[in-house]
Design a protein around this motif. Sequence first.
Motif, PDB file in Angstrom:
ATOM      1  N   ARG A   1     -27.891 -23.013  13.318  1.00  0.00           N
ATOM      2  CA  ARG A   1     -26.793 -23.136  12.355  1.00  0.00           C
ATOM      3  C   ARG A   1     -25.504 -22.581  12.940  1.00  0.00           C
ATOM      4  O   ARG A   1     -25.501 -21.525  13.567  1.00  0.00           O
ATOM      5  CB  ARG A   1     -27.150 -22.389  11.067  1.00  0.00           C
ATOM      6  CG  ARG A   1     -26.092 -22.496   9.987  1.00  0.00           C
ATOM      7  CD  ARG A   1     -26.541 -21.799   8.722  1.00  0.00           C
ATOM      8  NE  ARG A   1     -25.474 -21.778   7.726  1.00  0.00           N
ATOM      9  CZ  ARG A   1     -25.582 -21.243   6.528  1.00  0.00           C
ATOM     10  NH1 ARG A   1     -26.732 -20.682   6.156  1.00  0.00           N
ATOM     11  NH2 ARG A   1     -24.568 -21.250   5.693  1.00  0.00           N
ATOM     12  N   TYR A   2     -24.387 -23.332  12.726  1.00  0.00           N
ATOM     13  CA  TYR A   2     -23.077 -22.919  13.217  1.00  0.00           C
ATOM     14  C   TYR A   2     -22.291 -22.192  12.129  1.00  0.00           C
ATOM     15  O   TYR A   2     -22.477 -22.457  10.932  1.00  0.00           O
ATOM     16  CB  TYR A   2     -22.242 -24.128  13.643  1.00  0.00           C
ATOM     17  CG  TYR A   2     -22.742 -24.903  14.833  1.00  0.00           C
ATOM     18  CD1 TYR A   2     -23.557 -24.327  15.804  1.00  0.00           C
ATOM     19  CD2 TYR A   2     -22.367 -26.250  15.006  1.00  0.00           C
ATOM     20  CE1 TYR A   2     -23.993 -25.056  16.902  1.00  0.00           C
ATOM     21  CE2 TYR A   2     -22.792 -26.981  16.093  1.00  0.00           C
ATOM     22  CZ  TYR A   2     -23.608 -26.388  17.031  1.00  0.00           C
ATOM     23  OH  TYR A   2     -24.031 -27.117  18.121  1.00  0.00           O
ATOM     24  N   ASP A   3     -21.374 -21.335  12.559  1.00  0.00           N
ATOM     25  CA  ASP A   3     -20.377 -20.807  11.636  1.00  0.00           C
ATOM     26  C   ASP A   3     -19.157 -21.713  11.677  1.00  0.00           C
ATOM     27  O   ASP A   3     -19.195 -22.793  12.294  1.00  0.00           O
ATOM     28  CB  ASP A   3     -20.032 -19.351  11.968  1.00  0.00           C
ATOM     29  CG  ASP A   3     -19.414 -19.187  13.351  1.00  0.00           C
ATOM     30  OD1 ASP A   3     -18.982 -20.213  13.958  1.00  0.00           O
ATOM     31  OD2 ASP A   3     -19.347 -18.044  13.833  1.00  0.00           O
ATOM     32  N   GLU A   4     -18.069 -21.297  11.072  1.00  0.00           N
ATOM     33  CA  GLU A   4     -16.868 -22.148  11.008  1.00  0.00           C
ATOM     34  C   GLU A   4     -16.251 -22.409  12.367  1.00  0.00           C
ATOM     35  O   GLU A   4     -15.517 -23.381  12.557  1.00  0.00           O
ATOM     36  CB  GLU A   4     -15.831 -21.518  10.070  1.00  0.00           C
ATOM     37  CG  GLU A   4     -16.275 -21.496   8.605  1.00  0.00           C
ATOM     38  CD  GLU A   4     -15.226 -20.896   7.701  1.00  0.00           C
ATOM     39  OE1 GLU A   4     -14.186 -20.426   8.227  1.00  0.00           O
ATOM     40  OE2 GLU A   4     -15.435 -20.882   6.471  1.00  0.00           O
ATOM     41  N   ASP A   5     -16.525 -21.531  13.345  1.00  0.00           N
ATOM     42  CA  ASP A   5     -16.008 -21.710  14.701  1.00  0.00           C
ATOM     43  C   ASP A   5     -17.027 -22.352  15.622  1.00  0.00           C
ATOM     44  O   ASP A   5     -16.864 -22.361  16.846  1.00  0.00           O
ATOM     45  CB  ASP A   5     -15.577 -20.353  15.272  1.00  0.00           C
ATOM     46  CG  ASP A   5     -14.453 -19.720  14.465  1.00  0.00           C
ATOM     47  OD1 ASP A   5     -13.525 -20.464  14.068  1.00  0.00           O
ATOM     48  OD2 ASP A   5     -14.507 -18.500  14.215  1.00  0.00           O
ATOM     49  N   PHE A   6     -18.100 -22.898  15.037  1.00  0.00           N
ATOM     50  CA  PHE A   6     -19.168 -23.582  15.774  1.00  0.00           C
ATOM     51  C   PHE A   6     -19.916 -22.665  16.740  1.00  0.00           C
ATOM     52  O   PHE A   6     -20.401 -23.099  17.784  1.00  0.00           O
ATOM     53  CB  PHE A   6     -18.613 -24.813  16.514  1.00  0.00           C
ATOM     54  CG  PHE A   6     -18.003 -25.832  15.580  1.00  0.00           C
ATOM     55  CD1 PHE A   6     -18.812 -26.665  14.817  1.00  0.00           C
ATOM     56  CD2 PHE A   6     -16.628 -25.914  15.428  1.00  0.00           C
ATOM     57  CE1 PHE A   6     -18.264 -27.585  13.932  1.00  0.00           C
ATOM     58  CE2 PHE A   6     -16.064 -26.832  14.537  1.00  0.00           C
ATOM     59  CZ  PHE A   6     -16.885 -27.665  13.801  1.00  0.00           C
ATOM     60  N   ASN A   7     -20.025 -21.416  16.353  1.00  0.00           N
ATOM     61  CA  ASN A   7     -20.882 -20.479  17.072  1.00  0.00           C
ATOM     62  C   ASN A   7     -22.228 -20.409  16.357  1.00  0.00           C
ATOM     63  O   ASN A   7     -22.289 -20.466  15.123  1.00  0.00           O
ATOM     64  CB  ASN A   7     -20.250 -19.082  17.105  1.00  0.00           C
ATOM     65  CG  ASN A   7     -18.922 -19.071  17.839  1.00  0.00           C
ATOM     66  OD1 ASN A   7     -18.806 -19.588  18.943  1.00  0.00           O
ATOM     67  ND2 ASN A   7     -17.908 -18.485  17.216  1.00  0.00           N
ATOM     68  N   LYS A  31     -22.176 -31.942   9.871  1.00  0.00           N
ATOM     69  CA  LYS A  31     -21.947 -32.215  11.291  1.00  0.00           C
ATOM     70  C   LYS A  31     -23.062 -31.543  12.093  1.00  0.00           C
ATOM     71  O   LYS A  31     -23.126 -30.319  12.183  1.00  0.00           O
ATOM     72  CB  LYS A  31     -20.580 -31.683  11.738  1.00  0.00           C
ATOM     73  CG  LYS A  31     -20.257 -32.028  13.186  1.00  0.00           C
ATOM     74  CD  LYS A  31     -18.908 -31.449  13.600  1.00  0.00           C
ATOM     75  CE  LYS A  31     -18.556 -31.882  15.009  1.00  0.00           C
ATOM     76  NZ  LYS A  31     -19.551 -31.461  16.010  1.00  0.00           N
ATOM     77  N   VAL A  32     -23.934 -32.361  12.650  1.00  0.00           N
ATOM     78  CA  VAL A  32     -25.095 -31.853  13.383  1.00  0.00           C
ATOM     79  C   VAL A  32     -25.131 -32.496  14.765  1.00  0.00           C
ATOM     80  O   VAL A  32     -25.024 -33.717  14.900  1.00  0.00           O
ATOM     81  CB  VAL A  32     -26.404 -32.146  12.618  1.00  0.00           C
ATOM     82  CG1 VAL A  32     -27.625 -31.790  13.456  1.00  0.00           C
ATOM     83  CG2 VAL A  32     -26.433 -31.379  11.300  1.00  0.00           C
ATOM     84  N   ALA A  76     -23.558 -27.305   9.067  1.00  0.00           N
ATOM     85  CA  ALA A  76     -23.254 -27.716  10.441  1.00  0.00           C
ATOM     86  C   ALA A  76     -24.156 -26.966  11.416  1.00  0.00           C
ATOM     87  O   ALA A  76     -24.490 -25.796  11.210  1.00  0.00           O
ATOM     88  CB  ALA A  76     -21.789 -27.432  10.750  1.00  0.00           C
ATOM     89  N   GLY A  77     -24.545 -27.646  12.487  1.00  0.00           N
ATOM     90  CA  GLY A  77     -25.396 -26.994  13.468  1.00  0.00           C
ATOM     91  C   GLY A  77     -25.883 -27.943  14.543  1.00  0.00           C
ATOM     92  O   GLY A  77     -25.281 -29.000  14.782  1.00  0.00           O
TER      93      GLY A  77
END
Length: 332
Positions: free
Chosen positions: A27-33, A53-54, A13-14
């Motif tokens: 690139r995101y972590d699980e919290d979309f940071n 999810k990009v 995700a990112g």
Amino acid sequence: MQKSDRTHFLINAGRVRREANNLKFDRYDEDFNVVSSKPLPIKGIDEIYILAKVDLDSYTMAFIADNNILLHFFSPFQSFRGNFFPNTSNSVNKSGFVLLQQLRAFDDEVHRLYLAKQVTKGHFVNGANNCKKYKVEFEVEQYLDNLEKAKNIGEVMASEGAFQKNYYRAWNGIIKNQKSFKFTARSKQPPTDKLNSFISYVNTRIYNIVLSEIYKTELDPRIGFLHEPNYRALSLHLDIAEIFKPVIGDNIIFSMLNKSEITTKDFKTDSGRIRFTNEAIKKIELKIIKKMTEQTMIGEQKLTWRQVIRREVNRIKRNVVETSEYEPFVLE
């Protein structure tokens, strides 16, 4: 995940964004940071596969289009969802004459039936040659006879369905691990077992590789001859992929399963649906990329498999434009 073949894969995700005259992937972590950023070399990419999810904004999409990059989108369960391909005027000089001839070939029942039969013939012979390669008995003549007798596209599709049903059954004589990967029936939406999941994933990759090569020619990907264009945006790549799925895709599946490069541990189930782990995707993609950059002798030419596919598209174009004979590619 980037390798050769000018193809890039996003499996985490990112966000893809434009930065100056290049692309970056955050690139995101699980919290979309955002946890990391890396450049995507705009001049070294022809297509991007998005399997997570990009986020993309219109400014970035316009930049991607200006650089003639194709995007292929997949769901979280690795099923294909669609393509984004740039305005063709930015890449290949598409010919109005070729488009008209392609439409005329589609509207001419005799011409369309001829092309549909030839593509399907390539599918049959290449599939039968796989069985021969693995010393599995498979009689293809009955299917070729039925194909020759077909009087319309519906009958061609019926002969293809009968062939495919028995060809898949022959896989049980090719795949060694019958405990985990025995073929029973073809299921697609969604695949009901691991083997079907593998088939669907690899077939989708072949479809998109063929689409990418059509995009580099003068033919219009919306107008197919075997598959009806009425119910989908694009169909020509589905036709041409019939020739190359046995040659490229099926042999990758056989090889990876028989060498235990893909095992039951490479799959996971989310919400009752089977999909590959990210590590398994990397293994499969490395195998596909290696195959597509591999060279083979075609006559006196040494071509990569991408070039073989593009050559096939152009051979169909010559038939459409010049009404010359067309024989499908067959790997002996």
